[in-house]
Write an enzyme that holds these catalytic residues in place. Structure first.
Site, short mmCIF file in Angstrom:
data_model
loop_
_atom_site.label_atom_id
_atom_site.label_comp_id
_atom_site.label_asym_id
_atom_site.label_seq_id
_atom_site.Cartn_x
_atom_site.Cartn_y
_atom_site.Cartn_z
N ALA A 1 -5.42 1.03 15.17
CA ALA A 1 -5.26 0.34 13.89
C ALA A 1 -6.62 0.01 13.31
CB ALA A 1 -4.45 -0.94 14.06
N ASP A 2 -6.75 0.20 12.02
CA ASP A 2 -7.94 -0.26 11.31
C ASP A 2 -7.74 -1.67 10.76
OD1 ASP A 2 -10.13 2.10 10.74
OD2 ASP A 2 -8.13 2.86 11.21
N ARG A 3 -6.49 -2.03 10.52
CA ARG A 3 -6.19 -3.39 10.07
C ARG A 3 -4.71 -3.67 10.31
NH1 ARG A 3 -8.67 -6.87 5.72
NH2 ARG A 3 -10.19 -5.17 5.53
#
EC number: 5.3.1.23
Length: 389
Positions: free
Chosen positions: A257-259
């Site tokens: 996940a990036d965010r």
């Protein structure tokens, strides 16, 4: 077994593996300024949310250690540090690890301001506090990744009662291993942990178009470590589940996940959302692996996530090592070729957002978070210090 290192650091020196040259060439760039770090991140020579944050933090630490800060007062020293960090924050906007690291580093610098110290001593205290905080980010990331691998493997083992005689197969997307972090990895770290415990039957990795992080990087890591694995194109996932889920005991899609925002909506590499839809249809668990530094409690839902768009050439052109007429690969020669009419319009978002209702678990270094009876993720147990209603 030795693992790949994307980042090599000693105080005053930072080396970053140029991932655009992989898998055919190992080359480390020396990164000693914020400008070099910005270019390294923006050009995707380094990528992966944790690695981006680490490179940005350490590049400025190298600057400070090597005397680039000419400020004389504590106030000007902090202003210089914050201006450099604000500049680095714009290198890639979607990954929250970078902004979280920057907030932590600013806080560390401000907290080092001591009343009564002469200006030279006060400046030195601020610089030392920043450098120590940046180095702590590097050290903690590896510990966090190891814990994510342990928690993720345990959660999957419990879901499927996996044993060495009945191991699981999993599919992963993009690259979330040692090349995206300080080591071990997040989603790929779970795969590593399953493999170490003899609970992994087979790993499948997607090509991950258009930048091919799966074929260039994840496949390389899996082969490097001797993990049984198969590369598939992004569009083969549905057929893989339909034809091989039962025979290969495919139990999960595991992604990074990036965010991750407050309700659990997750921004990750483009194509993740499609895999979540396919996983739900085929009864395959969909698991997000992310350190708590990737969780953004200030953003309520995925609608508030800024999605970076990349240049058209990343979709219409590819670069690779030259293949000789006899089929051998000449790693010393590369070529860039067009794979589409260069006049075609291109939409090239780097990320998509997977709705939280398609996610079965979000695994952090503090444990696996699952949805409650209300269908919502509650991060208060893993982030009590940041959680507030």
């Amino acid at each position: 077994m030795a693992t790949l290192q994307a980042i090599k650091y000693s105080r005053g020196k930072l080396l970053v593996l140029d991932q655009l040259r992989l898998p055919h060439e190992h080359h480390y760039d020396e990164v000693s300024t914020a400008e070099q770090a910005f270019d390294c991140i923006r050009s995707m020579r380094v990528r992966g949310a944790p690695a981006i944050a680490i490179v940005a933090a350490l590049a400025h630490a190298v600057e400070l250690h090597n005397g680039d800060c000419t400020a004389t007062t504590p106030e000007d020293t902090i202003a210089y540090i914050e201006s450099r960090l604000d500049y680095l924050k714009d290198s890639r906007p979607t990954a929250v690890d970078l902004s979280n690291a920057i907030a932590l580093l600013k806080q560390a610098a401000r907290a080092a301001t001591v009343e009564g110290l002469a200006h030279p001593e006060a400046k030195e205290a601020i610089l030392n506090a920043y450098i120590a905080a940046a180095e702590t980010i590097l050290a903690k990331d590896l510990d966090n990744n190891t814990s994510i691998g342990t928690h993720g493997a345990a959660w999957l083992q419990q879901q499927y009662h996996a044993t060495p005689s009945r191991p699981l197969s999993v599919l992963t997307h993009c690259n979330t291993g040692s090349l995206a972090t300080s080591g071990h990895g997040t989603a790929l770290g779970i795969i590593r942990s399953l493999h170490q415990q003899q609970l992994l039957k087979h790993a499948y990795c997607t090509e991950t178009r258009p930048y091919n992080q799966g074929s260039r990087l994840t496949a390389f890591e899996l082969v490097f470590e001797g993990i049984p694995a198969t590369l598939v194109t992004d569009s083969m996932a549905a057929a893989l589940f339909a034809l091989h889920r039962e025979r290969m005991n495919i139990g999960a899609v595991v992604v990074g996940a990036d965010r991750v925002v407050r309700n659990g909506d997750t921004a990750n590499k483009i194509g993740t959302y499609a895999l979540a839809v396919l996983a739900r249809h085929h009864g395959v668990k969909f698991v997000v692996a992310a350190p708590t530094t990737s969780i953004d409690l200030e953003t309520e839902s995925g609608a508030g996530i800024e999605i970076e768009e990349r240049k058209p050439e990343e979709l219409t052109q590819v670069t690779g090592a030259v293949v000789n007429a006899d089929g051998s690969v000449d790693a010393s020669r590369t070529a860039r070729v067009a794979i589409a009419d260069q006049r075609i319009g291109v939409w090239n978002p780097a990320f998509d957002v997977t709705p939280h209702d398609l996610i079965d678990a979000i695994v952090t270094e503090r444990g696996a978070v699952v949805k409650g009876a209300d269908g919502r993720f509650d991060f208060s147990q893993v982030l009590p210090e940041r959680w507030r209603w």
